[in-house]
Scaffold this active site. Structure first.
Site, PDB file in Angstrom:
ATOM      1  N   VAL A  52       0.670  -5.256  -4.503  1.00 36.61           N
ATOM      2  CA  VAL A  52      -0.447  -4.764  -5.315  1.00 36.61           C
ATOM      3  C   VAL A  52      -1.315  -3.724  -4.611  1.00 36.61           C
ATOM      4  CG1 VAL A  52      -0.608  -6.806  -6.764  1.00 36.61           C
ATOM      5  CG2 VAL A  52      -1.869  -6.736  -4.595  1.00 36.61           C
ATOM      6  N   TYR A  53      -1.046  -3.426  -3.354  1.00 38.47           N
ATOM      7  CA  TYR A  53      -1.858  -2.425  -2.667  1.00 38.47           C
ATOM      8  C   TYR A  53      -1.668  -1.064  -3.350  1.00 38.47           C
ATOM      9  CZ  TYR A  53      -2.684  -5.641   1.259  1.00 38.47           C
ATOM     10  OH  TYR A  53      -3.064  -6.703   2.051  1.00 38.47           O
ATOM     11  N   THR A  54      -2.772  -0.490  -3.765  1.00 39.53           N
ATOM     12  CA  THR A  54      -2.792   0.784  -4.504  1.00 39.53           C
ATOM     13  C   THR A  54      -1.723   0.797  -5.602  1.00 39.53           C
ATOM     14  OG1 THR A  54      -1.402   1.875  -2.828  1.00 39.53           O
ATOM     15  CG2 THR A  54      -3.787   2.119  -2.606  1.00 39.53           C
TER      16      THR A  54
END
Length: 325
Positions: A52-54
């Site tokens: 889910v990072y960026t």
């Protein structure tokens, strides 16, 4: 850079991990490339990301650099699943379907056939932990995951999951718990750290610099180029801008002046060498900032300074964490 065993496993990692939470967002491809090269050249091996990072861009960017900038075999590649990615039926959570779908997505974005460490990003109270762990076992038996850890698990959650895994022969034990830990946030010392020690689980501190506050950059305001000045990170940083934090930052700065180093290096060395810690996860704005973090590798805090920092940042342990007199 020195290396350490991750929990009771045979996996060895550098005692500093490179975090990539802002890659593909605030951190450009050029900056990410410079950071990765700098980290590898310093002897670092452990690189951490999440699905889910960026919105997946962190994994995509990191994947584009593997094989092009660094060899895949040069790094211990870690990612995570569980957090909500989209509104679909398998777009998040710790169900078997959601986890295995998340893993396939991560492998695709990272352009690899396996990850070295796959971490459950959070406990999902809506799913039986037995189902979650069965998905973990499937991922390992498929060869797509080498080792398994968790993130943000409290003490009872960590003990429950670790006990279930070790109680069943042939099931993959948990090797790590990635949690917030710094001079400003020592809450894991109440129950998480003892649970991790009991089960042979290594601690991977995130935000080891107190979300940037321990560097001292916020002592006289908010720098325009800092995370605290951005709309999406300001609330994240603000949580640690308290009177207690100010006292701790002052102590760290005093120690740094006496040692002829930076406040960042002092804060990082303190958490790096706490009991149970394997590798703090450091996210840098650019390669220059990363090099400052890497300089902490050479720093060993004198016992007197460590004791002073322990004292100024100490938390109160109440019953039942504190033994009865």
């Amino acid at each position: 850079m020195q290396h350490r065993q991750l929990g009771r496993s045979g996996l060895r990692v550098s005692r500093l991990a490179l975090g990539t939470m802002t890659w593909g967002g605030d951190t450009s491809e050029e900056q990410a490339t410079e950071q990765l090269v700098t980290f590898i050249e310093a002897g670092g091996t452990f690189v951490d990301t999440a699905d889910v990072y960026t919105e997946g861009e962190s994994e995509r960017l990191l994947g584009s650099l593997l094989g092009e900038v660094v060899d895949r075999d040069q790094i211990v590649l870690a990612t995570k699943a569980v957090a909500r990615r989209d509104d679909g039926p398998f777009g998040g959570g710790a169900s078997r379907g959601a986890l295995l779908s998340a893993l396939e997505g991560s492998l695709r974005r990272l352009r690899v056939d396996h990850v070295d460490l796959w971490q459950l990003h959070a406990w999902d109270c809506s799913v039986p932990i037995e189902e979650t762990l069965s998905a973990v076992d499937s991922a390992v038996s498929s060869g797509k995951v080498r080792y398994v850890g968790v993130s943000n698990y409290c003490g009872w959650q960590l003990s429950t999951a670790a006990t279930l895994q070790r109680a069943r022969p042939g099931h993959e034990p948990l090797v790590s718990n990635q949690v917030e830990y710094s001079l400003l946030e020592r809450g894991i010392e109440r129950e998480v750290r003892p649970a991790a020690a009991q089960h042979g689980i290594g601690l991977l501190p995130w935000a080891p610099l107190g979300r940037g506050v321990l560097t001292g950059k916020y002592r006289n305001g908010t720098p325009a180029d800092s995370r605290g000045a951005s709309a999406h990170f300001a609330p994240y940083v603000e949580q640690h801008r308290t009177e207690r934090a100010a006292r701790i930052v002052q102590a760290v700065s005093t120690a740094a002046e006496g040692l002829g180093t930076t406040a960042l290096a002092v804060a990082l060395a303190w958490v790096r060498d706490r009991p149970g810690v394997v590798a703090p996860v450091v996210g840098a704005r650019d390669a220059v900032q990363l090099k400052v973090s890497l300089s902490a590798e050479q720093l060993e805090l004198p016992p007197a300074i460590r004791a002073a920092l322990d004292d100024v940042s100490g938390i109160e342990l109440g019953y039942p964490e504190r033994p009865l007199a």
